[in-house]
Design a protein around this motif. Sequence first.
Motif, short mmCIF file in Angstrom:
data_model
loop_
_atom_site.label_atom_id
_atom_site.label_comp_id
_atom_site.label_asym_id
_atom_site.label_seq_id
_atom_site.Cartn_x
_atom_site.Cartn_y
_atom_site.Cartn_z
N THR A 115 0.87 -1.17 0.00
CA THR A 115 0.00 0.00 0.00
C THR A 115 0.90 1.22 0.00
N THR A 116 1.19 1.70 -1.19
CA THR A 116 2.12 2.79 -1.38
C THR A 116 1.50 4.11 -0.97
N GLY A 117 2.21 4.86 -0.15
CA GLY A 117 1.81 6.21 0.19
C GLY A 117 0.50 6.33 0.94
N GLY A 118 0.15 5.35 1.73
CA GLY A 118 -1.09 5.44 2.49
C GLY A 118 -2.33 5.17 1.66
N SER A 119 -2.17 4.66 0.47
CA SER A 119 -3.32 4.34 -0.37
C SER A 119 -4.18 3.29 0.33
N PRO A 120 -5.49 3.36 0.17
CA PRO A 120 -6.34 2.35 0.82
C PRO A 120 -6.25 0.98 0.16
N MET A 121 -5.71 0.91 -1.06
CA MET A 121 -5.61 -0.36 -1.79
C MET A 121 -4.15 -0.63 -2.14
N PRO A 122 -3.74 -1.89 -2.08
CA PRO A 122 -2.37 -2.22 -2.47
C PRO A 122 -2.16 -2.00 -3.97
N SER A 123 -0.91 -1.71 -4.31
CA SER A 123 -0.53 -1.62 -5.72
C SER A 123 0.53 -2.67 -5.99
N ARG A 124 0.61 -3.09 -7.24
CA ARG A 124 1.61 -4.07 -7.66
C ARG A 124 2.41 -3.47 -8.80
N PRO A 158 -1.05 12.92 -5.69
CA PRO A 158 -1.31 13.98 -4.70
C PRO A 158 -0.19 14.06 -3.65
N GLY A 159 0.09 15.27 -3.20
CA GLY A 159 1.13 15.51 -2.21
C GLY A 159 0.94 14.70 -0.94
N ARG A 160 -0.31 14.47 -0.54
CA ARG A 160 -0.60 13.69 0.67
C ARG A 160 -0.03 12.28 0.54
N LEU A 161 -0.17 11.68 -0.63
CA LEU A 161 0.35 10.32 -0.81
C LEU A 161 1.88 10.31 -0.80
N ILE A 162 2.49 11.36 -1.33
CA ILE A 162 3.95 11.45 -1.30
C ILE A 162 4.44 11.56 0.14
N ARG A 163 3.80 12.41 0.93
CA ARG A 163 4.20 12.55 2.35
C ARG A 163 3.99 11.24 3.10
N GLN A 164 2.91 10.53 2.83
CA GLN A 164 2.68 9.24 3.47
C GLN A 164 3.76 8.23 3.06
N HIS A 165 4.18 8.29 1.80
CA HIS A 165 5.20 7.34 1.36
C HIS A 165 6.56 7.67 1.98
N GLN A 166 6.80 8.91 2.32
CA GLN A 166 8.03 9.25 3.06
C GLN A 166 8.05 8.51 4.40
N HIS A 206 6.46 5.72 5.00
CA HIS A 206 6.63 4.32 4.63
C HIS A 206 8.13 3.99 4.50
N LEU A 207 8.87 4.83 3.79
CA LEU A 207 10.31 4.60 3.62
C LEU A 207 11.04 4.64 4.96
N ALA A 208 10.68 5.60 5.80
CA ALA A 208 11.33 5.71 7.11
C ALA A 208 11.10 4.47 7.94
N VAL A 209 9.88 3.94 7.94
CA VAL A 209 9.56 2.75 8.71
C VAL A 209 10.31 1.54 8.17
N GLU A 210 10.21 1.29 6.87
CA GLU A 210 10.82 0.07 6.33
C GLU A 210 12.33 0.07 6.47
N PHE A 211 12.99 1.17 6.14
CA PHE A 211 14.44 1.18 6.22
C PHE A 211 14.94 1.14 7.66
N SER A 212 14.27 1.84 8.56
CA SER A 212 14.73 1.77 9.96
C SER A 212 14.54 0.36 10.51
N ASN A 213 13.45 -0.30 10.17
CA ASN A 213 13.25 -1.68 10.63
C ASN A 213 14.26 -2.64 10.02
N TRP A 214 14.58 -2.47 8.74
CA TRP A 214 15.60 -3.33 8.12
C TRP A 214 16.95 -3.12 8.79
N LEU A 215 17.29 -1.89 9.08
CA LEU A 215 18.59 -1.61 9.73
C LEU A 215 18.64 -2.17 11.14
#
Length: 124
Positions: free
Chosen positions: A24-33, A95-103, A105-114
Amino acid sequence: MVAACPDHYLLRGLPDGRQEVVETTGGSPMPSRFLVDYTRTEALTIPVDPRYPIQIAGQAFLDDGLAIGGVRHQFLDRDGTLHALLTVQCPATLPGRLIRQHQWHLAVEFSNWLIAAAPAAATA
């Protein structure tokens, strides 16, 4: 890699070297592939920062070959401290809201991987 973020449903390498992503990229309600091809970077507009010698970069495509963006994640080891410049190229109509939400997403995934990699990295 899937457990790093609750937005992840599937992250897997394909035999041809591309990566299949369902999230679910950028806080979208539906997953994308989409598929990320790390051998293709020619359409990326994200600049290379020469201070970051290590990078993971590739273009993102739909199954029909339509380019929908890409990534350029750049890394630097500065005196034993990792610095990461995480960037995603999105369609201009997103939309800018989805870009901010995806930021986030990146912070969560990379910090957890590290955090997950730290015990192994400490013994290397």
